[in-house]
Design a protein around this motif. Structure first.
Motif, PDB file in Angstrom:
ATOM      1  N   GLU A  74     -18.882 -17.967 -27.619  1.00  0.00           N
ATOM      2  CA  GLU A  74     -18.917 -18.144 -26.161  1.00  0.00           C
ATOM      3  C   GLU A  74     -18.043 -17.061 -25.565  1.00  0.00           C
ATOM      4  O   GLU A  74     -16.831 -17.034 -25.801  1.00  0.00           O
ATOM      5  N   MET A  75     -18.669 -16.154 -24.803  1.00  0.00           N
ATOM      6  CA  MET A  75     -17.963 -14.982 -24.278  1.00  0.00           C
ATOM      7  C   MET A  75     -17.747 -15.117 -22.772  1.00  0.00           C
ATOM      8  O   MET A  75     -18.631 -15.558 -22.042  1.00  0.00           O
ATOM      9  N   SER A  76     -16.555 -14.727 -22.348  1.00  0.00           N
ATOM     10  CA  SER A  76     -16.169 -14.850 -20.938  1.00  0.00           C
ATOM     11  C   SER A  76     -16.564 -13.601 -20.163  1.00  0.00           C
ATOM     12  O   SER A  76     -16.510 -12.487 -20.686  1.00  0.00           O
ATOM     13  N   SER A  77     -16.929 -13.811 -18.905  1.00  0.00           N
ATOM     14  CA  SER A  77     -17.191 -12.685 -18.002  1.00  0.00           C
ATOM     15  C   SER A  77     -16.980 -13.165 -16.571  1.00  0.00           C
ATOM     16  O   SER A  77     -16.823 -14.360 -16.326  1.00  0.00           O
ATOM     17  N   THR A  78     -16.972 -12.231 -15.651  1.00  0.00           N
ATOM     18  CA  THR A  78     -16.772 -12.564 -14.238  1.00  0.00           C
ATOM     19  C   THR A  78     -17.816 -11.839 -13.399  1.00  0.00           C
ATOM     20  O   THR A  78     -18.088 -10.656 -13.625  1.00  0.00           O
ATOM     21  N   TYR A  79     -18.398 -12.569 -12.440  1.00  0.00           N
ATOM     22  CA  TYR A  79     -19.409 -11.966 -11.562  1.00  0.00           C
ATOM     23  C   TYR A  79     -19.281 -12.575 -10.173  1.00  0.00           C
ATOM     24  O   TYR A  79     -19.372 -13.788 -10.007  1.00  0.00           O
ATOM     25  N   LYS A  80     -19.024 -11.715  -9.181  1.00  0.00           N
ATOM     26  CA  LYS A  80     -18.914 -12.140  -7.780  1.00  0.00           C
ATOM     27  C   LYS A  80     -17.950 -13.317  -7.609  1.00  0.00           C
ATOM     28  O   LYS A  80     -18.228 -14.278  -6.879  1.00  0.00           O
ATOM     29  N   GLY A  81     -16.836 -13.263  -8.342  1.00  0.00           N
ATOM     30  CA  GLY A  81     -15.806 -14.277  -8.215  1.00  0.00           C
ATOM     31  C   GLY A  81     -16.010 -15.506  -9.070  1.00  0.00           C
ATOM     32  O   GLY A  81     -15.162 -16.406  -9.072  1.00  0.00           O
ATOM     33  N   TYR A  82     -17.118 -15.570  -9.801  1.00  0.00           N
ATOM     34  CA  TYR A  82     -17.396 -16.733 -10.652  1.00  0.00           C
ATOM     35  C   TYR A  82     -17.097 -16.405 -12.114  1.00  0.00           C
ATOM     36  O   TYR A  82     -17.406 -15.307 -12.590  1.00  0.00           O
ATOM     37  N   ASP A  83     -16.496 -17.363 -12.812  1.00  0.00           N
ATOM     38  CA  ASP A  83     -16.324 -17.241 -14.263  1.00  0.00           C
ATOM     39  C   ASP A  83     -17.670 -17.583 -14.907  1.00  0.00           C
ATOM     40  O   ASP A  83     -18.151 -18.717 -14.780  1.00  0.00           O
TER      41      ASP A  83
ATOM     42  N   THR B  53      -4.153 -13.378 -24.532  1.00  0.00           N
ATOM     43  CA  THR B  53      -2.708 -13.558 -24.712  1.00  0.00           C
ATOM     44  C   THR B  53      -1.953 -13.064 -23.479  1.00  0.00           C
ATOM     45  O   THR B  53      -1.022 -13.724 -23.008  1.00  0.00           O
ATOM     46  N   GLU B  54      -2.384 -11.911 -22.946  1.00  0.00           N
ATOM     47  CA  GLU B  54      -1.755 -11.371 -21.724  1.00  0.00           C
ATOM     48  C   GLU B  54      -1.927 -12.352 -20.558  1.00  0.00           C
ATOM     49  O   GLU B  54      -1.003 -12.560 -19.766  1.00  0.00           O
ATOM     50  N   ARG B  55      -3.123 -12.961 -20.458  1.00  0.00           N
ATOM     51  CA  ARG B  55      -3.379 -13.921 -19.394  1.00  0.00           C
ATOM     52  C   ARG B  55      -2.428 -15.114 -19.531  1.00  0.00           C
ATOM     53  O   ARG B  55      -1.865 -15.593 -18.540  1.00  0.00           O
TER      54      ARG B  55
ATOM     55  N   LYS C 265      -6.940 -15.323 -13.364  1.00  0.00           N
ATOM     56  CA  LYS C 265      -8.356 -15.096 -13.631  1.00  0.00           C
ATOM     57  C   LYS C 265      -8.623 -14.812 -15.108  1.00  0.00           C
ATOM     58  O   LYS C 265      -7.790 -14.246 -15.804  1.00  0.00           O
ATOM     59  N   SER C 266      -9.816 -15.188 -15.527  1.00  0.00           N
ATOM     60  CA  SER C 266     -10.230 -14.977 -16.909  1.00  0.00           C
ATOM     61  C   SER C 266     -10.645 -13.514 -17.116  1.00  0.00           C
ATOM     62  O   SER C 266     -10.468 -12.672 -16.232  1.00  0.00           O
TER      63      SER C 266
END
Length: 286
Positions: free
Chosen positions: A76-85, A112-114, A178-179
């Motif tokens: 399961e890979m994280s991404s961000t688009y137009k403010g949505y996770d 880890t940084e997050r 944010k992710s």
């Protein structure tokens, strides 16, 4: 309606669960323990879909083989688009492919940084926890907010995971950061170039319809139809969209083992193995 919440209806289909987390990201159980649970629940196929990590696959493989359970490579890979996770599930990809592995290693550092930034925000609120405690909770795996929530609970700052998220860690809470902000098109490309299939995870949770239609144009292969957050209406709704765009179906329990309700879902929120076979037929690309 052809399928119930379990995704198997009453026709006796063999069952699969293609959305399960382990200790390699933010689940409670080891990959081997998940295989044991799957065997006990009568599942014929599973996918370990840890967040931005594929380290659980090889750990689960020998036992899955011994138990006669098909183990579908997953993530399961994280991404961000137009403010949505936006979470993208990958299946049947080459998890040893170098570009994908390098990207997932990069994600691990970002996670880890997050967490460090969240710890800093919590400290300003008088909540003193250490990043080392969180990394220990993650067992050197992919660090996530549930690990921070567990440390908050251990420290007596909250009584439950849900309180940790509502008070501190949820997307509208004061310690939220944010992710991973990778564009979903890049995540889909990575999965595709590793010879895999990409699916949009739990669209009802966080993806407006207009955004969903845009995501489809990026080359998604399918939609997660069956999920604990999807009632029968939502399942049928997303099935219609998938059919309209000739997309595949997926689904599963999104099991972490962290909440009481999780145990009610494992082995029950499933899909027919026929859906897995349809995925395989799509893999034969020219």
């Amino acid at each position: 309606m052809p399928y119930s919440l379990t995704g198997v209806g009453h026709n006796g289909f063999e069952k699969a669960d293609l959305h399960i987390h382990t200790k390699c990201s933010d689940g409670l159980y080891t990959p081997e323990e998940i295989v044991e649970k799957a065997a006990a629940a009568g599942l014929k196929a599973i996918s370990i879909t840890d967040h931005d990590s594929v380290s659980g696959i090889d750990k689960a493989k020998p036992l899955a083989l011994a138990k006669g359970i098909e183990l579908v490579p997953g993530v399961e890979m994280s991404s961000t688009y137009k403010g949505y996770d936006i979470h993208v599930l990958g299946y049947f990809f080459d998890y040893q492919q170098s570009e994908l592995k390098e990207y997932l290693d990069h994600c691990r550092h970002l996670r880890t940084e997050r967490a460090e930034r969240m710890v800093s925000k919590l400290a300003k609120m008088g909540v003193k926890i250490g990043i080392e405690q969180i990394i220990v909770k993650a067992q050197n795996g992919s660090v996530g907010r549930p690990h921070i929530a567990a440390v908050l609970q251990d420290g007596g700052y909250v009584k439950s995971f849900s309180e940790a998220f509502s008070k501190y860690l949820g997307s509208h809470s004061p310690a939220y950061v944010k992710s991973i902000e990778t564009h979903p098109a890049d995540v889909i490309r990575l999965i595709n170039e590793a010879s895999g299939l990409s699916f949009l995870a739990h669209p009802a949770q966080n993806v407006p319809d207009e955004t969903l239609k845009q995501l489809i144009t990026f080359g998604l292969d399918g939609i997660e139809i069956v999920h604990p957050s999807h009632d029968t209406y939502k399942q049928n709704y997303y099935r219609e969209i998938a059919n309209e765009y000739f997309m595949l179906f997926s689904g599963g329990s999104d099991y972490h083992g962290l909440k009481e309700r999780d145990e009610d879902l494992f082995g029950k929120v499933t899909i027919p193995c026929q859906w897995v076979e349809k995925m395989k037929s799509r893999l034969v690309k020219s």
